[in-house]
Motif scaffolding. Structure first.
Motif, PDB file in Angstrom:
ATOM      1  N   SER A 166       0.815  -1.215   0.000  1.00 51.97           N
ATOM      2  CA  SER A 166       0.000   0.000   0.000  1.00 51.97           C
ATOM      3  C   SER A 166       0.851   1.269   0.000  1.00 51.97           C
ATOM      4  CB  SER A 166      -0.928   0.022   1.216  1.00 51.97           C
ATOM      5  OG  SER A 166      -0.188   0.262   2.405  1.00 51.97           O
ATOM      6  N   GLY A 167       2.136   1.143   0.317  1.00 54.59           N
ATOM      7  CA  GLY A 167       3.008   2.312   0.350  1.00 54.59           C
ATOM      8  C   GLY A 167       3.080   2.964   1.717  1.00 54.59           C
ATOM      9  N   GLU A 168       2.347   2.406   2.691  1.00 53.41           N
ATOM     10  CA  GLU A 168       2.417   2.945   4.048  1.00 53.41           C
ATOM     11  C   GLU A 168       3.821   2.757   4.617  1.00 53.41           C
ATOM     12  OE1 GLU A 168       0.266   2.317   8.392  1.00 53.41           O
ATOM     13  OE2 GLU A 168      -0.544   1.302   6.638  1.00 53.41           O
ATOM     14  N   TRP A 169       4.428   1.603   4.324  1.00 53.16           N
ATOM     15  CA  TRP A 169       5.808   1.315   4.695  1.00 53.16           C
ATOM     16  C   TRP A 169       6.591   1.051   3.423  1.00 53.16           C
ATOM     17  CZ3 TRP A 169       4.933  -2.960   8.959  1.00 53.16           C
ATOM     18  CH2 TRP A 169       4.334  -2.392  10.076  1.00 53.16           C
ATOM     19  N   SER A 170       7.916   1.177   3.513  1.00 48.60           N
ATOM     20  CA  SER A 170       8.773   0.838   2.382  1.00 48.60           C
ATOM     21  C   SER A 170      10.110   0.361   2.912  1.00 48.60           C
ATOM     22  CB  SER A 170       8.961   2.052   1.463  1.00 48.60           C
ATOM     23  OG  SER A 170       9.636   3.089   2.143  1.00 48.60           O
ATOM     24  N   TRP A 171      10.884  -0.271   2.023  1.00 46.59           N
ATOM     25  CA  TRP A 171      12.235  -0.674   2.378  1.00 46.59           C
ATOM     26  C   TRP A 171      13.117   0.572   2.345  1.00 46.59           C
ATOM     27  CZ3 TRP A 171      12.614  -5.311   4.358  1.00 46.59           C
ATOM     28  CH2 TRP A 171      11.716  -6.291   3.986  1.00 46.59           C
ATOM     29  N   PRO A 218       8.233   4.432  -1.906  1.00 48.16           N
ATOM     30  CA  PRO A 218       7.065   3.642  -1.512  1.00 48.16           C
ATOM     31  C   PRO A 218       6.248   3.214  -2.727  1.00 48.16           C
ATOM     32  CG  PRO A 218       7.240   5.607  -0.157  1.00 48.16           C
ATOM     33  CD  PRO A 218       8.275   5.717  -1.228  1.00 48.16           C
ATOM     34  N   ALA A 219       5.634   2.029  -2.645  1.00 49.08           N
ATOM     35  CA  ALA A 219       4.867   1.458  -3.754  1.00 49.08           C
ATOM     36  C   ALA A 219       3.719   2.369  -4.167  1.00 49.08           C
ATOM     37  CB  ALA A 219       4.336   0.077  -3.371  1.00 49.08           C
ATOM     38  N   ALA A 220       3.049   3.007  -3.221  1.00 50.14           N
ATOM     39  CA  ALA A 220       1.910   3.872  -3.553  1.00 50.14           C
ATOM     40  C   ALA A 220       2.371   5.085  -4.348  1.00 50.14           C
ATOM     41  CB  ALA A 220       1.184   4.306  -2.290  1.00 50.14           C
ATOM     42  N   ALA A 221       3.568   5.586  -4.081  1.00 47.12           N
ATOM     43  CA  ALA A 221       4.068   6.749  -4.807  1.00 47.12           C
ATOM     44  C   ALA A 221       4.357   6.370  -6.262  1.00 47.12           C
ATOM     45  CB  ALA A 221       5.326   7.287  -4.145  1.00 47.12           C
ATOM     46  N   GLU A 222       4.793   5.125  -6.488  1.00 45.34           N
ATOM     47  CA  GLU A 222       5.043   4.670  -7.842  1.00 45.34           C
ATOM     48  C   GLU A 222       3.741   4.489  -8.608  1.00 45.34           C
ATOM     49  OE1 GLU A 222       7.240   1.088  -7.329  1.00 45.34           O
ATOM     50  OE2 GLU A 222       9.047   2.101  -6.676  1.00 45.34           O
ATOM     51  N   GLN A 223       2.709   3.948  -7.947  1.00 45.05           N
ATOM     52  CA  GLN A 223       1.431   3.687  -8.602  1.00 45.05           C
ATOM     53  C   GLN A 223       0.634   4.963  -8.812  1.00 45.05           C
ATOM     54  OE1 GLN A 223      -0.461   0.925  -6.014  1.00 45.05           O
ATOM     55  NE2 GLN A 223       0.940  -0.747  -6.483  1.00 45.05           N
ATOM     56  N   GLY A 224       0.737   5.886  -7.876  1.00 43.70           N
ATOM     57  CA  GLY A 224       0.023   7.148  -7.983  1.00 43.70           C
ATOM     58  C   GLY A 224      -1.368   7.119  -7.370  1.00 43.70           C
ATOM     59  N   ASN A 225      -1.947   5.946  -7.183  1.00 49.08           N
ATOM     60  CA  ASN A 225      -3.288   5.846  -6.604  1.00 49.08           C
ATOM     61  C   ASN A 225      -3.233   5.024  -5.327  1.00 49.08           C
ATOM     62  OD1 ASN A 225      -4.435   7.216  -8.746  1.00 49.08           O
ATOM     63  ND2 ASN A 225      -4.694   5.343  -9.941  1.00 49.08           N
ATOM     64  N   PRO A 226      -3.910   5.466  -4.276  1.00 45.81           N
ATOM     65  CA  PRO A 226      -3.945   4.673  -3.050  1.00 45.81           C
ATOM     66  C   PRO A 226      -4.831   3.442  -3.241  1.00 45.81           C
ATOM     67  CG  PRO A 226      -5.312   6.612  -2.814  1.00 45.81           C
ATOM     68  CD  PRO A 226      -4.612   6.726  -4.131  1.00 45.81           C
ATOM     69  N   GLU A 227      -4.543   2.425  -2.471  1.00 43.90           N
ATOM     70  CA  GLU A 227      -5.346   1.208  -2.521  1.00 43.90           C
ATOM     71  C   GLU A 227      -6.698   1.478  -1.864  1.00 43.90           C
ATOM     72  OE1 GLU A 227      -4.561  -2.677  -0.166  1.00 43.90           O
ATOM     73  OE2 GLU A 227      -3.240  -2.688  -1.909  1.00 43.90           O
ATOM     74  N   PRO A 228      -7.810   0.992  -2.444  1.00 45.15           N
ATOM     75  CA  PRO A 228      -9.115   1.257  -1.840  1.00 45.15           C
ATOM     76  C   PRO A 228      -9.248   0.581  -0.487  1.00 45.15           C
ATOM     77  CG  PRO A 228      -9.323  -0.304  -3.643  1.00 45.15           C
ATOM     78  CD  PRO A 228      -7.908   0.185  -3.640  1.00 45.15           C
ATOM     79  N   ARG A 229     -10.002   1.210   0.404  1.00 39.62           N
ATOM     80  CA  ARG A 229     -10.208   0.678   1.739  1.00 39.62           C
ATOM     81  C   ARG A 229     -11.191  -0.482   1.671  1.00 39.62           C
ATOM     82  NH1 ARG A 229      -9.572   5.229   6.127  1.00 39.62           N
ATOM     83  NH2 ARG A 229      -9.301   3.361   7.304  1.00 39.62           N
ATOM     84  N   THR A 230     -10.968  -1.472   2.516  1.00 43.06           N
ATOM     85  CA  THR A 230     -11.819  -2.651   2.493  1.00 43.06           C
ATOM     86  C   THR A 230     -12.425  -2.968   3.853  1.00 43.06           C
ATOM     87  OG1 THR A 230      -9.897  -4.050   2.912  1.00 43.06           O
ATOM     88  CG2 THR A 230     -10.522  -3.700   0.603  1.00 43.06           C
TER      89      THR A 230
END
Length: 148
Positions: free
Chosen positions: A40-45, A50-62
């Motif tokens: 989700s980009g909340e954490w990164s190595w 962060p993964a979310a910054a690469e994708q540009g869209n946040p993962e939808p809440r479930t």
């Protein structure tokens, strides 16, 4: 960077604000939880974007709703019963007693209980004949007790 996480392994990660932290894989930070937060980009190595910054869209809440929406089978409100006067013999909560240094105190230089620790350090060092360094090693509560 896909990395295999093993139970008991300690891994260094970067939080959403950029701070580094260490977690141990297991309870409460399961492998699935860590991978989900990495995805989700909340954490990164460390050293990665962060993964979310690469994708540009946040993962939808479930998450599921904690309360049903109006019109659905909503639970009835809980009603409280008033206690009878017959319960008066049972002791209830007692009012809190606080000792507050007031104007009728023996020493007018004594700091109030709400005064900062630094004032208590100076006062106790003077009245108990100790160095300020020694007085500073005690907690504020200990200093107040010593001044009694």
């Amino acid at each position: 960077m896909a990395r295999e996480l093993k139970d008991g392994e300690q891994v260094r990660l970067k939080g959403s604000a950029g701070a580094l932290f260490m977690v141990t894989v297991g309870q409460p930070f399961t492998r699935e939880l860590i991978e989900r937060r990495l995805k989700s980009g909340e954490w990164s190595w460390p050293g990665e974007t962060p993964a979310a910054a690469e994708q540009g869209n946040p993962e939808p809440r479930t998450e599921k709703l904690s309360k049903p929406a109006p019109g659905e089978d909503s639970p009835k409100p809980r009603t409280e019963k008033r206690s009878d006067r017959g319960d008066a013999d049972e002791p209830g909560p007692q009012p809190r007693q606080e000792t507050v240094t007031g104007p009728d105190s023996d020493d007018p230089d004594r700091p109030s209980v709400s005064a900062p620790k630094s004032e208590w350090v100076v006062y106790v060092a003077r009245t108990q004949h100790m160095s300020r360094e020694d007085a500073a090693s005690y907690t504020k509560a200990d200093l107040i007790d010593m001044a009694k």
